[in-house]
Design an enzyme around this catalytic site. Structure first.
Site, short mmCIF file in Angstrom:
data_model
loop_
_atom_site.label_atom_id
_atom_site.label_comp_id
_atom_site.label_asym_id
_atom_site.label_seq_id
_atom_site.Cartn_x
_atom_site.Cartn_y
_atom_site.Cartn_z
N SER A 1 17.49 90.96 50.83
CA SER A 1 15.63 90.96 50.66
C SER A 1 16.12 88.99 50.69
O SER A 1 16.85 88.84 50.82
CB SER A 1 15.64 91.44 48.77
OG SER A 1 16.06 90.93 48.21
N CYS A 2 14.77 88.78 50.45
CA CYS A 2 14.11 87.14 50.58
C CYS A 2 13.69 87.23 49.29
O CYS A 2 13.12 86.07 48.21
CB CYS A 2 12.40 87.43 51.05
SG CYS A 2 13.21 87.51 53.21
N ASP A 3 14.67 87.01 48.48
CA ASP A 3 14.56 86.62 46.93
C ASP A 3 16.85 86.48 46.55
O ASP A 3 17.45 86.93 47.10
CB ASP A 3 14.66 87.96 45.77
CG ASP A 3 14.26 87.49 44.28
OD1 ASP A 3 15.18 86.12 44.33
OD2 ASP A 3 13.94 87.83 43.61
N ASN B 1 10.14 94.34 49.01
CA ASN B 1 10.64 93.53 49.75
C ASN B 1 9.92 93.81 51.20
O ASN B 1 10.27 94.08 52.36
CB ASN B 1 11.66 92.62 50.56
CG ASN B 1 11.78 91.36 50.63
OD1 ASN B 1 12.25 90.54 50.85
ND2 ASN B 1 10.44 90.79 50.90
#
Length: 372
Positions: free
Chosen positions: A322-324, A361
């Site tokens: 994910s983009c976290d 996401n």
């Protein structure tokens, strides 16, 4: 699969090629073995599988065929079982605080056995299911559990008689007690303490003219992890000795979840990114903290991958897709040099993984396949 049904890399590659990754692989043989060992050493105990640990269709249908019953906590779980053709008398609504939707589903699905732990629930249950069979949940202290659930649930033993009298007066079938020593208990001390407390409460109930005939001993039965390998025959035998001493003629239930499905599930993931950050190798795989590895935070569970490659191991970072930036499985895994497409296998990952995976996401929850 071999030994304790450990998935080989040859098998993992074949499954990954067929189904893609990330993938959860469930073993019928391990599920059957866990059910068999539970019944062997706790012959007095009826099993109510805790659906929350892994509600996949494959597990539910297989356990149902093995005459396992189910611990349900919500409208969704009850309706899922009803959709599979299971009758309400195979379910216990074991959430001490019930939602309106849950009570409506219980009525719709004919689930008439429930647990509760406060006076507040009595009128709710009476209005929804007059005469329902109920078990009062008692608070039990157990510092040997990985996850303590008694800070949220259960009435004190001192207050229990007042509550069961009110439930009985309201027309509910006050059938007995239940407790939960906490998840992944590393000793049987909590069980023995609970059995002694409940024996005293059963005797008090008899003085009130009530016939308590069911005791639900909850869950907490452990599985192996990298820090702890339980002696399950000794663990369960010790509990059975307590049941024989304190409750020889009582109907006993239990709600194992992790114990049945935890070792039966294996997660296969693939390397999708390779770089270096902060002076160490940094690998991204296609399953992460927002997926099945939510258990790292929600279940206090550490995941350690098996890697097929040989070579010098270097402290590395393993991250999810994910983009976290919180999506990090660990910042200090010793790993050999990995490449795009390499497989990682996570054993003993069948519980509280798929069950709590999210689609954050836009990533899909991993596929589930049952083998052997």
């Amino acid at each position: 699969m071999n030994g304790r049904q450990v998935l080989t890399f040859s098998e993992a590659r074949e499954l990954a090629n067929q189904y893609g990754t990330p993938l959860m692989v469930l073993s019928k043989k391990v599920l059957d073995a866990q059910v068999a060992i539970f019944r062997k050493y706790l012959p007095q105990v009826q099993i109510y599988y805790a659906m929350k640990s892994n509600p996949s269709e494959a597990i539910i249908k297989h356990l149902a065929e093995k005459d396992v019953n189910f611990d349900v906590a919500s409208a969704g779980e009850m309706r899922q079982l009803k959709g599979y053709g299971l009758a309400g008398d195979r379910m216990i609504y074991a959430n001490p605080v019930k939602t309106p939707a849950g009570l409506a589903a219980a009525k719709e699905c004919n689930v008439s056995t429930m647990t509760f732990d406060s006076e507040f629930e009595i009128e709710k249950m009476v209005q929804s299911q007059p005469g329902a069979r109920v078990l009062l949940r008692v608070q039990i202290s157990n510092p040997d559990a990985l996850v303590d659930l008694n800070s949220k649930f259960g009435t004190t033993p001192e207050k229990a008689p007042e509550i069961w009298r009110k439930a009985h007066e309201a027309g509910l079938d006050m059938a007995g007690l239940c407790f939960h020593v906490g998840s992944q208990s590393t000793s049987t001390t909590g069980y023995h303490n609970a059995l002694m407390v409940c024996r005293d409460l059963f005797d008090q109930a008899k003085e009130d003219g009530l016939d308590f005939h069911i005791l639900d001993i909850g869950v907490g039965f452990p599985i192996r992890n990298k820090e702890f390998v339980p002696d399950i025959p000794a663990f369960l035998t010790d509990i059975q000795e307590g049941l024989t001493e304190f409750f020889p003629d009582t109907e006993i239930w239990a709600e194992p979840g992790r114990f049945l499905c935890g070792e039966a599930g294996t997660i296969i993931a693939s390397v999708i990114g390779v770089t270096e950050r902060r002076g160490k190798p940094f690998y991204t795989i296609d399953e992460g903290i927002y997926g099945s590895f939510t258990a790292k935070y929600f279940d206090h569970w550490d995941f350690e991958p098996r890697i097929e490659k040989e070579g010098e191991k270097v402290v590395s970072c393993l991250a999810g897709p994910s983009c976290d930036s919180i999506d990090i499985l660990a910042d200090d895994y010793p790993l050999p040099a990995l490449e795009y497409g390499d497989l990682l296998i996570f054993d003993y990952a069948g519980s509280y993984t798929y069950a709590s995976a999210t689609t954050f996401n836009g990533f899909e929850v991993l596929k589930v396949v049952m083998i052997d």
